[in-house]
Scaffold this motif. Structure first.
Motif, PDB file in Angstrom:
ATOM      1  N   LEU A 128       6.228  13.124   0.270  1.00 13.04           N
ATOM      2  CA  LEU A 128       5.324  13.823   0.929  1.00 13.04           C
ATOM      3  C   LEU A 128       3.954  12.861   0.552  1.00 13.04           C
ATOM      4  CD1 LEU A 128       5.925  17.685   0.757  1.00 13.04           C
ATOM      5  CD2 LEU A 128       6.416  16.032   2.702  1.00 13.04           C
ATOM      6  N   ALA A 129       3.312  12.035   1.396  1.00 17.90           N
ATOM      7  CA  ALA A 129       2.481  11.092   0.974  1.00 17.90           C
ATOM      8  C   ALA A 129       1.092  11.733   1.121  1.00 17.90           C
ATOM      9  CB  ALA A 129       2.325   9.933   1.854  1.00 17.90           C
ATOM     10  N   LYS A 160      13.633  -2.641  -1.014  1.00 21.43           N
ATOM     11  CA  LYS A 160      15.163  -2.545  -0.929  1.00 21.43           C
ATOM     12  C   LYS A 160      15.466  -1.499  -0.013  1.00 21.43           C
ATOM     13  CE  LYS A 160      15.998  -4.474  -5.657  1.00 21.43           C
ATOM     14  NZ  LYS A 160      16.506  -4.078  -6.935  1.00 21.43           N
ATOM     15  N   LYS A 161      14.528  -0.776   0.435  1.00 22.93           N
ATOM     16  CA  LYS A 161      14.806   0.646   1.073  1.00 22.93           C
ATOM     17  C   LYS A 161      14.648   0.325   2.539  1.00 22.93           C
ATOM     18  CE  LYS A 161      14.746   2.727  -2.726  1.00 22.93           C
ATOM     19  NZ  LYS A 161      16.024   3.377  -3.243  1.00 22.93           N
ATOM     20  N   ILE A 162      15.390   1.172   3.428  1.00 21.95           N
ATOM     21  CA  ILE A 162      15.300   1.302   4.686  1.00 21.95           C
ATOM     22  C   ILE A 162      14.227   2.478   4.907  1.00 21.95           C
ATOM     23  CG2 ILE A 162      16.373   2.235   7.055  1.00 21.95           C
ATOM     24  CD1 ILE A 162      17.601  -0.689   5.993  1.00 21.95           C
ATOM     25  N   LEU A 163      13.096   2.012   5.630  1.00 25.50           N
ATOM     26  CA  LEU A 163      11.954   3.174   5.443  1.00 25.50           C
ATOM     27  C   LEU A 163      11.813   3.779   6.762  1.00 25.50           C
ATOM     28  CD1 LEU A 163       9.769   0.168   3.687  1.00 25.50           C
ATOM     29  CD2 LEU A 163      10.699   2.242   2.532  1.00 25.50           C
ATOM     30  N   ILE A 164      11.882   5.022   6.633  1.00 22.57           N
ATOM     31  CA  ILE A 164      11.498   5.823   7.874  1.00 22.57           C
ATOM     32  C   ILE A 164      10.257   6.854   7.639  1.00 22.57           C
ATOM     33  CG2 ILE A 164      12.562   7.967   9.094  1.00 22.57           C
ATOM     34  CD1 ILE A 164      15.058   7.188   7.820  1.00 22.57           C
ATOM     35  N   ALA A 203       0.863  -1.251   0.175  1.00 22.57           N
ATOM     36  CA  ALA A 203       0.139   0.131   0.030  1.00 22.57           C
ATOM     37  C   ALA A 203       0.769   1.398   0.276  1.00 22.57           C
ATOM     38  CB  ALA A 203      -0.849  -0.043   1.021  1.00 22.57           C
ATOM     39  N   MET A 204       1.941   1.321   0.743  1.00 29.01           N
ATOM     40  CA  MET A 204       2.786   2.528   0.973  1.00 29.01           C
ATOM     41  C   MET A 204       3.717   2.815  -0.423  1.00 29.01           C
ATOM     42  SD  MET A 204       2.564   4.373   3.811  1.00 29.01           S
ATOM     43  CE  MET A 204       0.823   3.862   3.309  1.00 29.01           C
ATOM     44  N   ALA A 205       4.051   1.686  -1.127  1.00 32.62           N
ATOM     45  CA  ALA A 205       4.882   1.608  -2.215  1.00 32.62           C
ATOM     46  C   ALA A 205       3.701   2.484  -3.364  1.00 32.62           C
ATOM     47  CB  ALA A 205       5.169   0.283  -2.683  1.00 32.62           C
ATOM     48  N   LYS A 206       2.547   2.092  -3.446  1.00 31.89           N
ATOM     49  CA  LYS A 206       1.635   2.716  -4.311  1.00 31.89           C
ATOM     50  C   LYS A 206       1.390   4.158  -3.997  1.00 31.89           C
ATOM     51  CE  LYS A 206      -3.050   1.680  -6.131  1.00 31.89           C
ATOM     52  NZ  LYS A 206      -4.216   0.911  -6.032  1.00 31.89           N
ATOM     53  N   THR A 207       1.227   4.389  -2.837  1.00 28.95           N
ATOM     54  CA  THR A 207       1.097   5.707  -2.402  1.00 28.95           C
ATOM     55  C   THR A 207       2.289   6.585  -2.744  1.00 28.95           C
ATOM     56  OG1 THR A 207      -0.167   5.029  -0.373  1.00 28.95           O
ATOM     57  CG2 THR A 207       0.618   7.359  -0.218  1.00 28.95           C
ATOM     58  N   ILE A 208       3.177   6.332  -2.797  1.00 27.64           N
ATOM     59  CA  ILE A 208       4.302   6.974  -3.325  1.00 27.64           C
ATOM     60  C   ILE A 208       4.863   6.844  -4.625  1.00 27.64           C
ATOM     61  CG2 ILE A 208       5.275   7.397  -1.031  1.00 27.64           C
ATOM     62  CD1 ILE A 208       7.614   5.709  -1.837  1.00 27.64           C
ATOM     63  N   GLY A 209       4.101   6.033  -5.375  1.00 28.08           N
ATOM     64  CA  GLY A 209       4.451   5.480  -6.893  1.00 28.08           C
ATOM     65  C   GLY A 209       5.804   4.898  -7.139  1.00 28.08           C
ATOM     66  N   MET A 210       6.152   3.984  -6.226  1.00 25.18           N
ATOM     67  CA  MET A 210       7.276   3.154  -6.362  1.00 25.18           C
ATOM     68  C   MET A 210       6.825   1.627  -6.546  1.00 25.18           C
ATOM     69  SD  MET A 210      10.529   2.857  -3.544  1.00 25.18           S
ATOM     70  CE  MET A 210      11.001   4.762  -3.917  1.00 25.18           C
ATOM     71  N   GLU A 211       7.839   1.079  -7.131  1.00 28.53           N
ATOM     72  CA  GLU A 211       7.647  -0.417  -7.404  1.00 28.53           C
ATOM     73  C   GLU A 211       7.768  -0.999  -6.196  1.00 28.53           C
ATOM     74  OE1 GLU A 211       6.527  -1.995 -10.071  1.00 28.53           O
ATOM     75  OE2 GLU A 211       6.344  -0.311 -11.265  1.00 28.53           O
ATOM     76  N   LEU A 212       7.209  -2.190  -5.926  1.00 31.84           N
ATOM     77  CA  LEU A 212       7.257  -2.666  -4.804  1.00 31.84           C
ATOM     78  C   LEU A 212       8.374  -3.457  -4.794  1.00 31.84           C
ATOM     79  CD1 LEU A 212       5.970  -3.853  -2.242  1.00 31.84           C
ATOM     80  CD2 LEU A 212       5.081  -5.775  -3.421  1.00 31.84           C
ATOM     81  N   GLY A 213       9.121  -3.931  -5.586  1.00 36.28           N
ATOM     82  CA  GLY A 213      10.533  -4.653  -5.628  1.00 36.28           C
ATOM     83  C   GLY A 213      11.318  -3.602  -5.137  1.00 36.28           C
ATOM     84  N   GLU A 214      11.289  -2.524  -5.713  1.00 40.94           N
ATOM     85  CA  GLU A 214      12.438  -1.415  -5.496  1.00 40.94           C
ATOM     86  C   GLU A 214      12.039  -0.949  -3.681  1.00 40.94           C
ATOM     87  OE1 GLU A 214      15.571   1.452  -5.676  1.00 40.94           O
ATOM     88  OE2 GLU A 214      15.112  -0.366  -6.937  1.00 40.94           O
ATOM     89  N   PHE A 215      10.811  -0.758  -3.479  1.00 41.94           N
ATOM     90  CA  PHE A 215      10.397  -0.436  -2.149  1.00 41.94           C
ATOM     91  C   PHE A 215      11.160  -1.318  -1.144  1.00 41.94           C
ATOM     92  CE2 PHE A 215       7.340   0.237   1.165  1.00 41.94           C
ATOM     93  CZ  PHE A 215       7.263   1.614   1.400  1.00 41.94           C
TER      94      PHE A 215
END
Length: 381
Positions: free
Chosen positions: A264-265, A202-206, A188-200
């Motif tokens: 900014l979501a 790989k991130k450290i998420l703050i 859901a959060m990946a979709k909200t910011i327009g990022m592919e889930l696979g890339e999302f």
């Protein structure tokens, strides 16, 4: 009892969630509940979905305008006179000031205010602070009971003459959110910011969930992310919320070329449900009461980086359930975020410890019982 709640703004911040929890719980306990609020925001929608009558006061808002205040006072007076509540429970400074005056004029026997962070703790010029202190004291005198939600606020209120006997400390209670699974929340959060889930993935998420307002210190978070992103290229920060600082933050993000590191979501309904998507929760506020958002983060077992303002140190034990930093110190904030990123085992321990404290010390049932007792025992002065 007939209970009337009044709050200045109808967005979906910590104070508004608190009013929602009180209103719905008191309705469940058999009381007749009405909520008057400024505007037509998310709080009103949630209350009406829960079957609670609301009254929108169009002129009521945070900004000061004598014409609007006169109109708001007139409307608040009319609402109170119409409802004749047994308990008038006020939230946020403007609603408390206007509501206390109207309530006294109409002879309401139980006028109660809850302090969600004293306004004089905001970053303001000395003459403005002096004026705010005076009106905070005057409102406290007009109310029969003042509920404070942190020890710090209680200690500060003790300096007000003639107020001590009307003070009561009731820490915030949390209704534990129903969290979406980690995978579902990330999707859901990946979709909200327009990022592919696979890339999302790989991130450290703050994450920061708060109104975009100067009190919340998000400009310092953007500045800190310059250093954090340089040291940890996979780190991204998602700021969930809306408000007056949106344009300022967008400009600052572009200035520092952080578009791939800060998102900014905007307003996300039921944002707390998605907290398990993240690794770190950050709150860089310059003024707070006892933040609901940190309690939600703790319930999700997230480690927290936060400032030492308001009641935050009463929730976070430094280097045990999170990291506390001084407000406005961007380098301290950057170093704390880097520590969390580099020490995965420690941050997991912090999250577990914080959850235990939130569940144990910030019980919704304890808070409701104490507030209801205040409703029953408050004596008119």
């Amino acid at each position: 009892m007939k209970i009337l709640y009044i709050i200045t703004k109808s967005n979906w911040g910590g104070a508004q969630k608190h009013v929602f929890d009180l209103a719905t719980a008191m309705k469940e306990r058999g009381h007749e509940v009405t909520v008057a609020l400024g505007g037509d925001g998310a709080l009103r929608s949630h209350l009406e979905e829960a079957g609670i009558f609301t009254h929108s006061i169009a002129a009521l808002g945070r900004d000061i305008s004598l014409n609007k205040e006169a109109g708001s006072l007139k409307e608040i007076f009319s609402i109170i006179r119409s409802k004749r509540p047994d308990v008038l429970h006020l939230h946020s400074p403007k609603a408390a000031g206007l509501g206390a005056v109207a309530g006294r004029m109409l002879g309401i026997k139980k006028i109660i205010q809850t302090i969600h962070g004293w306004s004089f703790n905001e970053d303001r010029p000395p003459h403005q602070k002096a004026l705010i202190i005076f009106f905070s004291w005057l409102t406290s005198i007009l109310c029969h009971t003042t509920i404070v939600i942190s020890h710090k606020e209680y200690t500060q209120a003790l300096h007000f003459p003639g107020v001590k006997k009307t003070l009561t400390l009731i820490p915030m209670g949390l209704r534990i959110p129903t969290f979406i699974s980690i995978d579902g929340a990330k999707q859901a959060m990946a979709k909200t910011i327009g990022m592919e889930l696979g890339e999302f993935n790989k991130k450290i998420l703050i994450v920061n969930t708060a109104e975009l307002h100067p009190n919340k210190g998000q400009t310092y978070l953007v500045e800190a992310m310059k250093e954090t992103a340089r040291e940890h290229p996979t780190a991204i920060c998602i700021i969930i919320g809306d408000g007056q600082e949106k344009s300022t933050l967008s400009t600052l993000i572009k200035k520092h070329e952080l578009e791939k590191h800060i998102y900014l979501a905007g307003y996300v309904p039921n944002a707390a449900e998605y907290l398990k998507a993240f690794h770190i929760f950050v709150m860089p506020s310059v003024k707070e009461g006892l933040p609901y958002a940190i309690l939600e983060a703790g319930a999700a077992s997230l480690p927290v980086v936060a400032t030492t303002v308001g009641g935050i140190p009463e929730i976070i034990d430094d280097m045990k359930s999170g990291i506390l930093i001084q407000p406005k110190k961007t380098r301290e904030l950057a170093h704390a975020l880097s520590f969390m990123i580099e020490h995965a085992d420690e941050r997991r321990k912090y999250g577990t410890t914080l959850r235990e404290k939130v569940v144990t010390h910030f019980s919704m049932e304890k808070m409701l019982t104490k507030v209801e007792e205040v409703y029953k025992t408050t004596v008119a002065q």
